[in-house]
Write a protein that holds these residues in place. Structure first.
Motif, PDB file in Angstrom:
ATOM      1  N   SER A  23      14.815  31.196  36.558  1.00 48.15           N
ATOM      2  CA  SER A  23      15.504  32.389  37.040  1.00 48.15           C
ATOM      3  C   SER A  23      16.839  31.992  37.651  1.00 48.15           C
ATOM      4  N   GLY A  24      17.709  32.976  37.805  1.00 42.02           N
ATOM      5  CA  GLY A  24      18.992  32.746  38.452  1.00 42.02           C
ATOM      6  C   GLY A  24      19.849  31.741  37.704  1.00 42.02           C
ATOM      7  N   ALA A  25      20.467  30.833  38.479  1.00 40.02           N
ATOM      8  CA  ALA A  25      21.360  29.831  37.894  1.00 40.02           C
ATOM      9  C   ALA A  25      20.603  28.888  36.966  1.00 40.02           C
ATOM     10  N   ASP A  26      19.341  28.590  37.303  1.00 40.12           N
ATOM     11  CA  ASP A  26      18.547  27.708  36.445  1.00 40.12           C
ATOM     12  C   ASP A  26      18.333  28.335  35.069  1.00 40.12           C
ATOM     13  N   ARG A  27      18.112  29.641  35.045  1.00 35.46           N
ATOM     14  CA  ARG A  27      17.914  30.314  33.761  1.00 35.46           C
ATOM     15  C   ARG A  27      19.209  30.309  32.939  1.00 35.46           C
ATOM     16  N   GLU A  28      20.339  30.552  33.607  1.00 36.96           N
ATOM     17  CA  GLU A  28      21.614  30.538  32.893  1.00 36.96           C
ATOM     18  C   GLU A  28      21.877  29.170  32.278  1.00 36.96           C
ATOM     19  N   ARG A  29      21.571  28.141  33.044  1.00 37.81           N
ATOM     20  CA  ARG A  29      21.762  26.787  32.515  1.00 37.81           C
ATOM     21  C   ARG A  29      20.812  26.522  31.359  1.00 37.81           C
ATOM     22  N   ALA A  30      19.555  26.976  31.500  1.00 40.52           N
ATOM     23  CA  ALA A  30      18.577  26.778  30.426  1.00 40.52           C
ATOM     24  C   ALA A  30      19.025  27.478  29.150  1.00 40.52           C
ATOM     25  N   LEU A  31      19.568  28.683  29.288  1.00 42.11           N
ATOM     26  CA  LEU A  31      20.033  29.416  28.111  1.00 42.11           C
ATOM     27  C   LEU A  31      21.206  28.699  27.447  1.00 42.11           C
ATOM     28  N   ASP A  32      22.115  28.151  28.258  1.00 38.22           N
ATOM     29  CA  ASP A  32      23.235  27.391  27.694  1.00 38.22           C
ATOM     30  C   ASP A  32      22.732  26.164  26.938  1.00 38.22           C
ATOM     31  N   GLU A  33      21.763  25.467  27.539  1.00 33.33           N
ATOM     32  CA  GLU A  33      21.233  24.261  26.902  1.00 33.33           C
ATOM     33  C   GLU A  33      20.488  24.602  25.613  1.00 33.33           C
ATOM     34  N   ILE A  34      19.768  25.709  25.621  1.00 29.51           N
ATOM     35  CA  ILE A  34      19.050  26.126  24.410  1.00 29.51           C
ATOM     36  C   ILE A  34      20.038  26.433  23.290  1.00 29.51           C
ATOM     37  N   GLU A  35      21.097  27.148  23.631  1.00 25.40           N
ATOM     38  CA  GLU A  35      22.101  27.488  22.614  1.00 25.40           C
ATOM     39  C   GLU A  35      22.756  26.230  22.049  1.00 25.40           C
ATOM     40  N   HIS A  36      23.109  25.304  22.947  1.00 24.91           N
ATOM     41  CA  HIS A  36      23.780  24.084  22.494  1.00 24.91           C
ATOM     42  C   HIS A  36      22.839  23.195  21.687  1.00 24.91           C
ATOM     43  N   THR A  37      21.610  23.041  22.149  1.00 20.30           N
ATOM     44  CA  THR A  37      20.646  22.207  21.430  1.00 20.30           C
ATOM     45  C   THR A  37      20.312  22.811  20.074  1.00 20.30           C
TER      46      THR A  37
END
Length: 350
Positions: free
Chosen positions: A230-244
């Motif tokens: 959730s929050g900033a952790d979720r935003e980072r996870a979404l960025d990493e998923i997109e990049h990976t």
């Protein structure tokens, strides 16, 4: 004290601007594991290009510099670049490195030739026939100096030859780097690794539970639950998923092109049967079981256990009668004994 700026972009990595020789920043940056680049004319963090900023490292560096009296600003841009652009830049940088190493190897080879010429000249200056030194004669000092010079020039020539060989070896190794990076087996392993990373990122995004222990008597499972990010952790996870996902798609495209070009044979449980022989680590191995992602073979070191080989690691295939097996349109085709299934000797990576 001068004002310094620590910057980070994925194209350039982590750099610091505003330093100058003798201002005291060099020792601090060395202690903080920064390195100086003559090409960039800047201090940089190793292995920071096309990666997320190492914030703990950057903040620790800034704190150390501020404690020494420097004014430090930090500018971070953690936007990922397109994978195709990243790979193109890597290839270009590697080509530039190969050119530089080849030029260095040529210089070292020229230096070695000059050193051997000097050695031959020094040897030719010695008295003919191995004439001994005449103790007390006016020629004694000159004779000893000539021997010392011949010996020293020989040592210099030997060291120059070794330096030239080392430089040539580095240049040759660098020339193969991109080929190794895009080798079929390397690409296949990278795809598997990226797929595993993507699954892990998706679990963190969605939340998951894992079993820590199962009571053998009651069958009760003790689990550990992880809430969705959730929050900033979720935003980072979404960025990493997109990049990976983008990286995975890129390398899957490379793999698909290798298959289309015929540089890779796509083995699977659909084309390999129990009793076949697969070529792996320089020898033929009998298949004792066919699995979803691997084949099971006898121990390659002669042990009492079995080993598993991923399909992407198989170099060649033949049936129980030693007849070569070709894969055509996803189907196995048995070739006559003596016919090869590849343009390369058995066992060469395809």
């Amino acid at each position: 004290m001068s004002a310094l700026t620590i910057t980070h972009t994925h194209a350039a990595g982590s750099l610091i601007d505003g330093t100058s020789r003798g201002d005291g920043s060099g020792e601090i940056l060395k202690d903080q594991r920064w390195r100086w680049s003559r090409n960039l004319q800047s201090w940089y963090v190793p292995q920071s290009r096309d990666r997320r900023a190492k914030l703990a490292h950057i903040n620790a560096t800034a704190a150390a510099l501020r404690a020494a009296g420097f004014t430090v600003e930090i500018e971070i841009d953690d936007t990922y670049r397109q994978v195709a652009d990243v790979e193109a830049d890597k290839i270009t940088r590697q080509e530039d490195r190969v050119d530089a190493l080849n030029a260095k190897a040529d210089r070292k080879a020229s230096d070695a030739d000059d050193a051997w010429d000097a050695e031959r000249a020094a040897y030719a200056a010695l008295p003919e026939g191995g004439e001994p030194i005449k103790i007390g004669h006016h020629s004694e000092r000159r004779h000893r100096a000539a021997i010392d010079k011949a010996w020293n020039t020989l040592g210099k020539a030997v060291h120059a030859e070794r330096d030239a060989a080392t430089a040539r070896g580095r240049a040759d190794a660098a020339a193969r780097t991109t080929d190794h990076r895009y080798a079929p087996q390397t690409v296949a392993r990278r795809i598997d690794k990226l797929a595993a990373e993507l699954r892990g990122l998706e679990r963190n995004r969605d939340g998951y539970s894992r079993t820590l222990h199962t009571n053998k008597q009651t069958g009760e499972k003790y689990t550990e639950d992880h809430a969705p990010a959730s929050g900033a952790d979720r935003e980072r996870a979404l960025d990493e998923i997109e990049h990976t996902s983008e990286k995975l798609a890129y390398w899957q495209g490379v793999r698909a092109q290798q298959i289309a070009d015929g540089t890779v044979t796509l083995y699977s449980r659909d084309v390999i049967a129990k009793g076949d022989h697969v070529f792996y680590v320089g020898q033929w191995n009998e298949v004792v079981k066919v699995n979803a992602k691997t084949v099971t073979i006898r121990s390659i070191v002669g042990g009492g256990w079995n080993d598993r080989i991923a399909y992407s690691e198989i170099r060649n295939l033949r049936d129980a009668e030693a007849r070569p097996i070709r894969i055509a349109d996803g189907q196995r085709v048995t070739a006559p004994v003596g016919e090869t299934t590849t343009d390369h000797p058995a066992g060469v990576a395809r």
